[in-house]
Design an enzyme around this catalytic site. Structure first.
Site, PDB file in Angstrom:
ATOM      1  N   HIS A 252       0.846  -1.193   0.000  1.00 42.44           N
ATOM      2  CA  HIS A 252       0.000   0.000   0.000  1.00 42.44           C
ATOM      3  C   HIS A 252       0.873   1.231   0.000  1.00 42.44           C
ATOM      4  CE1 HIS A 252      -3.197   2.783   1.014  1.00 42.44           C
ATOM      5  NE2 HIS A 252      -3.967   1.857   0.477  1.00 42.44           N
ATOM      6  N   GLU A 307      -8.018  -5.077  -0.617  1.00 42.43           N
ATOM      7  CA  GLU A 307      -8.496  -5.821  -1.779  1.00 42.43           C
ATOM      8  C   GLU A 307      -8.413  -7.322  -1.587  1.00 42.43           C
ATOM      9  OE1 GLU A 307     -10.048  -4.115  -3.560  1.00 42.43           O
ATOM     10  OE2 GLU A 307      -9.155  -2.135  -3.497  1.00 42.43           O
TER      11      GLU A 307
HETATM   12  C1  COA Z   1      -0.436  -0.475  -4.016  1.00 36.75           C
HETATM   13  C2  COA Z   1       0.927  -0.262  -4.709  1.00 36.75           C
HETATM   14  C3  COA Z   1       0.658   0.304  -6.120  1.00 36.75           C
HETATM   15  C4  COA Z   1       1.752   0.724  -3.888  1.00 36.75           C
HETATM   16  O1  COA Z   1       2.907   0.961  -4.628  1.00 36.75           O
HETATM   17  P1  COA Z   1       4.159   1.734  -4.009  1.00 36.75           P
HETATM   18  O2  COA Z   1       3.699   2.832  -3.131  1.00 36.75           O
HETATM   19  O3  COA Z   1       5.040   2.072  -5.156  1.00 36.75           O
HETATM   20  O4  COA Z   1       4.803   0.603  -3.122  1.00 36.75           O
HETATM   21  P2  COA Z   1       6.169   0.671  -2.298  1.00 36.75           P
HETATM   22  O5  COA Z   1       6.890   1.962  -2.488  1.00 36.75           O
HETATM   23  O6  COA Z   1       5.817   0.307  -0.932  1.00 36.75           O
HETATM   24  O7  COA Z   1       6.987  -0.495  -2.968  1.00 36.75           O
HETATM   25  C5  COA Z   1       8.222  -0.906  -2.441  1.00 36.75           C
HETATM   26  C6  COA Z   1       8.751  -2.019  -3.289  1.00 36.75           C
HETATM   27  O8  COA Z   1       7.939  -3.170  -3.093  1.00 36.75           O
HETATM   28  C7  COA Z   1       7.412  -3.617  -4.339  1.00 36.75           C
HETATM   29  N1  COA Z   1       6.035  -3.989  -4.125  1.00 36.75           N
HETATM   30  C8  COA Z   1       5.056  -3.254  -3.569  1.00 36.75           C
HETATM   31  N2  COA Z   1       3.902  -3.952  -3.567  1.00 36.75           N
HETATM   32  C9  COA Z   1       4.189  -5.154  -4.121  1.00 36.75           C
HETATM   33  C10 COA Z   1       3.399  -6.285  -4.421  1.00 36.75           C
HETATM   34  N3  COA Z   1       2.094  -6.317  -4.133  1.00 36.75           N
HETATM   35  N4  COA Z   1       3.976  -7.331  -5.004  1.00 36.75           N
HETATM   36  C11 COA Z   1       5.286  -7.308  -5.298  1.00 36.75           C
HETATM   37  N5  COA Z   1       6.071  -6.246  -5.059  1.00 36.75           N
HETATM   38  C12 COA Z   1       5.534  -5.188  -4.468  1.00 36.75           C
HETATM   39  C13 COA Z   1       7.474  -2.375  -5.250  1.00 36.75           C
HETATM   40  O9  COA Z   1       7.543  -2.760  -6.619  1.00 36.75           O
HETATM   41  C14 COA Z   1       8.741  -1.714  -4.779  1.00 36.75           C
HETATM   42  O10 COA Z   1       9.829  -2.384  -5.370  1.00 36.75           O
HETATM   43  P3  COA Z   1      11.143  -1.542  -5.871  1.00 36.75           P
HETATM   44  O11 COA Z   1      11.648  -0.906  -4.608  1.00 36.75           O
HETATM   45  O12 COA Z   1      12.027  -2.590  -6.441  1.00 36.75           O
HETATM   46  O13 COA Z   1      10.612  -0.561  -6.856  1.00 36.75           O
HETATM   47  C15 COA Z   1       1.685  -1.589  -4.803  1.00 36.75           C
HETATM   48  O14 COA Z   1       1.915  -2.088  -3.512  1.00 36.75           O
HETATM   49  C16 COA Z   1       0.974  -2.629  -5.659  1.00 36.75           C
HETATM   50  O15 COA Z   1       1.060  -2.576  -6.879  1.00 36.75           O
HETATM   51  N6  COA Z   1       0.232  -3.603  -5.029  1.00 36.75           N
HETATM   52  C17 COA Z   1      -0.501  -4.584  -5.785  1.00 36.75           C
HETATM   53  C18 COA Z   1      -1.792  -3.996  -6.311  1.00 36.75           C
HETATM   54  C19 COA Z   1      -2.827  -3.809  -5.219  1.00 36.75           C
HETATM   55  O16 COA Z   1      -3.046  -4.686  -4.391  1.00 36.75           O
HETATM   56  N7  COA Z   1      -3.488  -2.632  -5.262  1.00 36.75           N
HETATM   57  C20 COA Z   1      -4.565  -2.284  -4.342  1.00 36.75           C
HETATM   58  C21 COA Z   1      -4.151  -1.145  -3.457  1.00 36.75           C
HETATM   59  S1  COA Z   1      -5.375  -0.851  -2.211  1.00 36.75           S
END
Ligand code: COA
Length: 363
Positions: A252, A307
């Protein structure tokens, strides 16, 4: 300094909702959303978001009457629905239908009234479309049924049982608003140009449609199906991570601890489902995924988001994946419209800067 995705940037003030990522709290106008989901109805919480306080009995009844009156879709919208291709996805259908509300008659109403009407109409549009695709007719539904009851009836054609109703109502209340998330931001940006509410909700639906936002529950079902088919949770998750795939339902932008909404939904699902194979699978996948994600990204705490359990709830009430994101939309529209009303009360147009990295000037 550039802040990709505007991470951590405070772009506006709001008194509608607050996401405390460190404490794992979601607050609606001073109330814990988990508390509201336990004690109040969809209509009461919608009123709270729109008006700023919990309605008394008279105000609540008046809102319910209005919502029931606004359910019917105008004939011209029925005609639009009939002309849309059958393979158009439901979010695109919703975006198109909401966009087509822009008639002078609609704008004669106060914006708050427009917000109530759009919210009340969405379930009918979703139900109408479902019945249209399945070549069935819209069920007869008594006027006095409330929002959640109505939603389940248009989708299933049956009177819902109280368990399903309570599960969906919990989900609806917990997802009604969530600070300045991507779709709410899109709605506020549109409103900030002094455009109308219909355009703002249209922008928001287009934003909600993306898999990183409202499309995640469908991805969760895919993940759970993959695990079910393969039988080895560990392998499935490791392969996805190795292939650079995101695990849907985890991570998140704001929460750095468990998403409180996921906790409430999990609790509700346990109460409702008792021993349920799907829930057992979800819990197993959740535990494994958290462990592997945290091994894979040490130092970055990744947890389950709303979700993940939303998908499990929707599965428990037998909702097909195509209806997940539209169902999320049916509740988030309350938050969008509340934010648009707030934005227009104290407006500054959103206009950030970008850094140019294209070729130098040639001529
Ligand atoms: C929600 C989301 C877009 C937030 O993205 P964000 O703010 O960029 O996340 P972070 O900065 O915490 O990410 C840190 C790292 O973990 C990875 N990461 C975060 N969520 C991840 C997931 N669900 N699966 C795999 N890797 C994940 C990111 O790619 C990032 O990697 P990097 O440092 O190599 O770029 C992301 O967690 C995601 O795509 N989740 C899956 C989709 C989802 O469940 N969405 C509903 C949200 S309510």
């Amino acid at each position: 300094m550039i802040q990709p995705g505007l991470k951590g940037i405070i772009a506006t003030e709001t008194s509608i909702s607050h996401v405390d990522g460190e404490k794992g709290q979601l607050i609606y106008r001073g109330y814990n959303a988990s508390y509201l989901a336990e004690h109040y109805s969809f209509e009461e919480v919608a009123f709270l978001l729109w008006e700023g306080y919990i309605p008394n009995e008279q105000e609540l009844n008046s809102l319910k009457r209005k919502m029931s009156g606004y359910r019917t879709i105008p004939t011209y919208i029925e005609k639009i629905l009939l002309t849309l291709p059958h393979d158009m996805d439901l979010m695109s259908v919703l975006r198109t239908v909401v966009s087509s509300l822009s008639s002078p008659t609609f704008y004669l109403r106060e914006p708050k009234e427009q917000a109530i009407q759009i919210t009340a109409m969405l379930p009918t549009v979703i139900g109408y479309r479902k019945n249209q695709l399945e070549d069935t007719s819209m069920p007869e539904i008594p006027e006095e049924v409330d929002f959640v009851d109505y939603y389940l009836r248009v989708l299933t054609g049956r009177k819902p049982n109280n368990y399903h109703k309570k599960a969906l109502e919990t989900y609806f209340i917990l997802t009604m608003d969530h600070g300045l998330n991507a779709s709410t931001f899109a709605a506020r940006v549109t409103t900030s140009t002094e455009s109308d509410l219909v355009s703002a909700v249209t922008s928001a639906i287009g934003t909600m449609k993306g898999p990183l936002h409202g499309g995640a529950p469908t991805g969760v079902i895919q993940l759970l199906d993959d695990v079910m088919e393969d039988g080895n949770t560990d392998d499935v998750i490791r392969t996805k991570l190795k292939n650079g795939e995101k695990l849907m339902g985890f991570g998140h932008r704001v929460y750095r601890t468990i998403d409180p909404r996921a906790e409430v939904l999990k609790h509700r699902l346990k109460q409702l489902a008792g021993k349920d194979a799907w829930l057992d699978l979800a819990i197993n996948v959740e535990q494994k995924a958290i462990q592997l994600l945290n091994e894979w990204k040490p130092g970055r705490r990744l947890y389950t988001n709303v979700e993940f359990y939303a998908a499990a709830i929707m599965k428990a009430i037998d909702m097909e994946p195509a209806y997940f994101t539209p169902t999320f939309t049916a509740s988030r529209v309350v938050g969008w419209t509340a934010h648009c009303l707030e934005q227009s009360m104290n407006n500054t147009i959103f206009r950030p800067q970008s850094k140019y990295i294209g070729p130098p000037v040639q001529v």
